[in-house]
Design an enzyme around this catalytic site. Structure first.
Site, mmCIF file in Angstrom:
data_model
loop_
_atom_site.group_PDB
_atom_site.id
_atom_site.type_symbol
_atom_site.label_atom_id
_atom_site.label_comp_id
_atom_site.label_asym_id
_atom_site.label_seq_id
_atom_site.Cartn_x
_atom_site.Cartn_y
_atom_site.Cartn_z
ATOM 1 N N LYS A 1 -7.699 5.782 -1.573
ATOM 2 C CA LYS A 1 -7.770 5.325 -0.173
ATOM 3 C C LYS A 1 -8.934 4.362 -0.005
ATOM 4 C CE LYS A 1 -7.359 6.839 4.581
ATOM 5 N NZ LYS A 1 -6.778 5.609 4.969
ATOM 6 N N GLY B 1 0.814 -1.211 0.000
ATOM 7 C CA GLY B 1 0.000 0.000 0.000
ATOM 8 C C GLY B 1 0.844 1.256 0.000
ATOM 9 N N ARG B 2 0.188 2.362 -0.078
ATOM 10 C CA ARG B 2 0.860 3.659 -0.149
ATOM 11 C C ARG B 2 1.751 3.906 1.081
ATOM 12 N NH1 ARG B 2 -1.967 7.995 -3.254
ATOM 13 N NH2 ARG B 2 -0.761 9.873 -2.950
ATOM 14 N N HIS C 1 -9.435 12.402 1.330
ATOM 15 C CA HIS C 1 -8.230 11.625 1.070
ATOM 16 C C HIS C 1 -7.971 11.525 -0.420
ATOM 17 C CE1 HIS C 1 -7.694 10.128 5.174
ATOM 18 N NE2 HIS C 1 -8.997 10.072 5.229
ATOM 19 N N HIS C 2 -6.863 10.919 -0.765
ATOM 20 C CA HIS C 2 -6.587 10.646 -2.169
ATOM 21 C C HIS C 2 -7.619 9.649 -2.684
ATOM 22 C CE1 HIS C 2 -4.756 6.755 -1.081
ATOM 23 N NE2 HIS C 2 -4.225 7.408 -0.056
ATOM 24 N N SER D 1 -4.897 6.590 14.594
ATOM 25 C CA SER D 1 -5.763 6.620 13.421
ATOM 26 C C SER D 1 -5.155 7.415 12.286
ATOM 27 C CB SER D 1 -7.130 7.195 13.789
ATOM 28 O OG SER D 1 -6.988 8.548 14.204
ATOM 29 N N GLY E 1 -1.074 2.080 11.877
ATOM 30 C CA GLY E 1 -1.691 3.323 11.439
ATOM 31 C C GLY E 1 -2.959 3.033 10.661
#
Length: 142
Positions: A137, A14-15, A133-134, A102, A77
């Site tokens: 997400k 993931g990012r 968000h981007h 979070s 996270g």
């Protein structure tokens, strides 16, 4: 120099997982032992000091339980946990160190604190914070 912190990374594709991996690989204080995606089995913690997680709620809890069984610290996270899932993390934290936030962004954590202060200072106002968000997400809003 002390031994490097040995990290296993869940959500490695993931990012945030890619960002953590890049940071760890560029720093002699860390040794990245491996990375797994959110759908992977929660094994492979032998020799790890910490499991760093940026997945989704269900896999995050699965990885946290695996970390507890392996007696490995857990850092997450992952966003979007339900109150029940947060309670499960608190229960697991009785057996291993757990750090969960979070949002790991310093800017967002500052915004959280400023929002709390503004709400306390202006109790007669109706205020809202928009979570944007981007586009990729998976768990937006978080």
């Amino acid at each position: 120099m002390a031994s490097p912190l040995r990290i296993v990374l869940s959500g490695a594709g993931g990012r945030m997982g890619r960002a953590v991996a890049a940071a760890a690989l560029g720093d002699a204080r860390f040794k990245l032992l491996g990375g797994v995606g959110s759908g992977a089995a929660a094994g492979g913690l032998l020799g790890a000091d910490v499991l760093v997680d940026f997945t989704l709620p269900a896999p995050a809890l699965r990885f946290a339980a695996a970390a507890a069984r392996a007696r490995v610290a857990f850092v997450s996270g992952t966003t979007g946990l339900t109150p029940s899932q947060e309670r499960r993390l608190r229960t697991l934290s009785r057996s291993i160190p757990i750090f969960w936030a979070s949002n790991m962004s310093p800017g967002m954590n500052l915004l959280f604190e400023l929002t709390r202060r503004a709400a306390a200072a202006l109790p007669s106002y109706d205020a809202a914070v928009l979570d944007v968000h981007h586009a990729a997400k998976k768990d937006a809003p978080s």
